[in-house]
Design an enzyme around this catalytic site. Structure first.
Site, mmCIF file in Angstrom:
data_model
loop_
_atom_site.group_PDB
_atom_site.id
_atom_site.type_symbol
_atom_site.label_atom_id
_atom_site.label_comp_id
_atom_site.label_asym_id
_atom_site.label_seq_id
_atom_site.Cartn_x
_atom_site.Cartn_y
_atom_site.Cartn_z
ATOM 1 N N HIS B 323 0.663 -1.255 0.024
ATOM 2 C CA HIS B 323 0.152 -0.044 0.148
ATOM 3 C C HIS B 323 0.818 1.195 -0.008
ATOM 4 C CE1 HIS B 323 -3.180 -2.696 1.115
ATOM 5 N NE2 HIS B 323 -4.042 -1.804 0.391
ATOM 6 N N GLY B 324 1.914 1.053 0.373
ATOM 7 C CA GLY B 324 2.742 2.382 0.442
ATOM 8 C C GLY B 324 4.174 2.220 1.218
#
Lengths: 304, 476
Positions: B323-324
């Site tokens: 996701h990041g």
């Protein structure tokens, strides 16, 4: 053409076409009715198309600062309260123009001012969108058309309900209910405010000459129509005022100079002593109902 | 080009008419051109990355299929994995490594002159990379046949409805559909439009409205009280759901109008009765991707107990990292791994004390739904916070600092936001009890009510829609 052949073969097409067309037509009918309904309510709320003699023009600071019903009762005159959230000086020029065309009997305009009045940034940059509800007005329409993009303009022109939002719907309902009361209950959190100021999280004063000129222009136009102007400073909290005290004082001097320059301009400030009384503030610049009642009474005393 | 923009509506109208007007044999090529036009409208040069990933996986797939010896197959799979992941790692994780190396070296007082790179993350890179990798992995595992038509494969990777934020499709579902002849079908058009409208409503009316409050509170958590932060967290839970599921709904609706079936990506996740159930309902295309291509190859649950625990942690931590490139996402993944394990231990404990039957009790189910919702919301604190420090500060405040509630810049907007959340849950309950339709299932609602519902949604979008906010999942 392949697509046309497919449509001919599609047994459900006729029925589905009917459903979609009815949906679109119903949407546009509802949109039209709702749009007109909200617009009429807004006109009532802002006091457009009335025989008001006094008009209040400004943003939420003035909106929450003065109780128009009390002014009407005490002075026995009709009052229009055309105040919109986030309007800057040039937007107010459009608002005054709109007011004068809709209301012929205006004798006095109470114009809300504060130290941030001439600041270009901070208030909504795309504030022309505030005028979407009044696209039916030719001048407003021309102004919005000039400022907005092609798709933006035509979207709002064709679909009426896109011109509003929950704030405007709420104002429209209040217009029908004749309810102008200040609903910003509660008191400002001064501890939090001090922390915010400490970390620089407050609106900076950035006076722009061109904004002063726009106000001067509005004053001149109103002078030609023999309309008196009151530049009204509804108090803002002292903690906020002193965050940039020299710039703050410079702004006040501008208002005082305008009063000296034009005979039909009067500057009324309630900064003293009210800016030090924290219990009348909902937040740094907006008054709560208690503050609104106090300041309204003071204003009535001054203009009676 | 956002789905909630006029540019897209014009673009799609043109694509739709032309797609059904041209011969079948050139339709894949047409969709490929349309998909690259859609992608390049954002930043044309980044399309080169997508072309590169497409070529790598197309040729790797062919070579894996051709190879007789397992070691050759492995070699080509390694080639596909490494060359597909290089752009993703570079654009998404390079600065993360640089920052952490800087922190590490400064801790030991070593000189380090590496400055962060000025990078713009290509939109949808995680999505198209994972989608194309799934093909190579499926060919390697003999789950799909090799694709010999490059255009079909390229459009499978770049298919514009799901290109930038999923659902992450599998070749077994989507690739074969480019070989089918799709005729115009008004039924699909109408149901596709319906899903698009619902997705748009969730995005522009609910998610974007909630974001005003969430951004303001999470931007300065130190200035807010615990109850304000709690409300902001709850709002964020709904915001991210409406934002992402709204995008997925629009993507699925658009594909359906063109005759394609995309996989369902959300299935009422906040009505999940367990963490395991939540992950079967939230971002289904990603969770099944990790299950198929990471969890199972690691041995799944057919390994020693300790190894299974490790597998769970690996999958959730990698999911967080996907996701990041921030520790907040990794902690978010780690929290879900912990939840998963605690839940499994709780189930074992219930069995041990012979209370397994309680699971069928309605009150217990409702209680579990609430508990799952609360702990999922808590994990969102880490997902949304700007830093780990902020996340811990928010946690501390939520439990200790209950003062006045900040209602945002407008009380009307705040009240409306709560009303919209109630409306969303109302619809979800109707879908949960199979009264209202979910992803083209049969609806038991009268058609006149359905008609009024869509008129209301359209009026809601036109009146209350806040436009032009980008989708949260674009950044992933």
């Amino acid at each position: 053409m392949k697509l046309i052949n497919d449509i001919k073969k599609d047994l459900n097409f006729k029925n589905n076409f009917k459903i979609v067309s009815t949906l679109i037509i119903t949407f546009f009918i509802c949109d039209f009715i709702l749009g007109i309904g909200i617009e009429k309510g807004l006109e009532k709320y802002y006091g457009l198309n009335t025989t008001a003699e006094i008009a209040l023009v400004g943003h939420s600071h003035l909106m929450l600062g003065i109780n128009k019903v009390k002014v009407e009762e005490s002075l026995n005159v009709k009052v229009s309260k055309y105040t919109r959230e986030g309007v800057n000086i040039s937007d107010r020029q459009i608002m005054i123009d709109q007011l004068l065309r809709k209301n012929n009997s205006i004798k006095t305009i109470i114009y809300g001012v504060d130290a941030w009045s001439f600041t270009g940034e901070g208030l909504s940059a795309n504030s022309y969108t505030l005028f979407y509800p009044f696209l039916a007005d030719a001048n407003v329409n021309a102004y919005v058309k000039k400022k907005s993009s092609f798709t933006e303009y035509w979207l709002h022109k064709l679909i009426k309900t896109t011109r509003f939002n929950e704030g405007l719907i709420s104002s429209s309902i209040r217009g029908y209910l004749s309810n102008w009361s200040n609903l910003k209950f509660g008191e400002v959190d001064t501890i939090r405010l001090k922390e915010e100021i400490k970390v620089g999280k407050f609106r900076k004063i950035n006076t722009k000459i061109e904004n002063i000129e726009i106000l001067r222009e509005s004053i001149k136009v109103l002078g030609l129509k023999n309309i008196q102007i009151i530049l009204l400073y509804v108090p803002t909290i002292d903690l906020y005022n002193t965050a940039e005290i020299s710039k703050f004082n410079e702004s006040i001097t501008i208002f005082e100079n305008l009063e000296k320059e034009f005979k039909h301009v009067k500057y009324i400030s309630f900064l003293e002593p009210w800016s030090h009384q924290y219990s009348i503030f909902h937040d740094p610049i907006h008054l709560n109902p208690k503050g609104q009642d106090l300041i309204t009474l003071e204003l009535i005393k001054k203009i009676k | 080009m956002l789905f909630n923009s006029w540019e897209f509506i014009l673009f799609f109208s043109g694509v739709f008419i032309l797609y059904f007007s041209i011969p079948y044999k050139v339709r894949s090529l047409f969709l490929l051109i349309a998909s690259y036009t859609f992608y390049m409208a954002w930043k044309w040069d980044y399309a080169l990355i997508m072309i590169g990933v497409t070529f790598v996986n197309y040729f790797a797939g062919k070579e894996i299929n051709k190879a007789i010896r397992k070691s050759h197959k492995q070699y080509w799979l390694f080639f596909a994995l490494s060359f597909s992941l290089i752009p993703l790692i570079y654009f998404k994780y390079a600065n993360f490594f640089i920052e952490n190396v800087t922190v590490f070296t400064s801790y030991f007082e070593l000189n380090n002159n590496i400055s962060p790179l000025q990078l713009i993350l290509p939109v949808g890179i995680s999505f198209f990379t994972f989608q194309s990798l799934s093909y190579s992995l499926d060919v390697y595992n003999n789950k799909t046949t090799v694709e010999n038509n490059f255009v079909n494969f390229a459009v499978f990777v770049a298919f514009f409805p799901q290109l930038v934020a999923g659902p992450i499709e599998r070749s077994t579902n989507l690739l074969s559909q480019f070989k089918e002849n799709h005729d115009f079908d008004s039924e699909k058009l109408v149901t596709g439009i319906q899903l698009f409208i619902w997705g748009l409503f969730k995005k522009v009316v609910i998610a974007d409205r909630l974001s005003l409050y969430v951004d303001s509170v999470y931007g300065t958590p130190e200035l807010h009280t615990g109850n304000t932060l709690t409300v902001a967290t709850l709002f964020f839970a709904i915001q991210i759901y409406c934002d992402f599921s709204g995008y997925s709904d629009m993507a699925i609706g658009i594909a359906r109008m063109l005759g394609f079936r995309l996989m369902q990506n959300f299935n009422l996740p906040y009505l999940a009765s367990s963490i395991a159930d939540f992950w079967k309902r939230w971002h289904i295309s990603l969770s099944t991707w990790f299950a198929d291509y990471l969890y199972i190859p690691l041995g799944g649950n057919r390994v020693k107990y300790i190894r299974w625990i490790l597998n769970i942690f690996i999958v959730f931590l990698v999911s967080g990292f996907w996701h990041g490139a921030q520790w907040t996402f990794v902690i978010w993944g780690g929290l879900h791994a912990l939840y998963y394990l605690f839940e499994s231990w709780g189930d074992k404990f219930l069995k041990l004390i012979s209370l397994n039957n309680i699971k069928n009790n309605t009150f217990y189910k409702v209680f579990k739904i609430l508990v799952v919702f609360i702990i999922v919301c808590y994990a969102w604190v880490f997902f949304r916070s700007n830093s780990v420090t902020d996340a811990f500060l928010i946690t501390e405040k939520i439990f200790t600092d209950w003062g006045s509630l900040y209602r945002g810049s407008s009380t009307v907007t705040f009240v409306l936001s709560i009303f919209l959340i109630c409306l969303l849950f109302g619809v979800q309950l109707l879908q949960y009890f199979k009264i209202a339709s979910i992803y083209f299932s049969k609806s038991k609602v009268y058609s006149s009510f359905q008609f009024a519902w869509y008129v209301m949604l359209l009026l809601g979008i036109s009146t209350l829609g806040i436009s032009s906010n980008a989708f949260i999942y674009f950044q992933f």
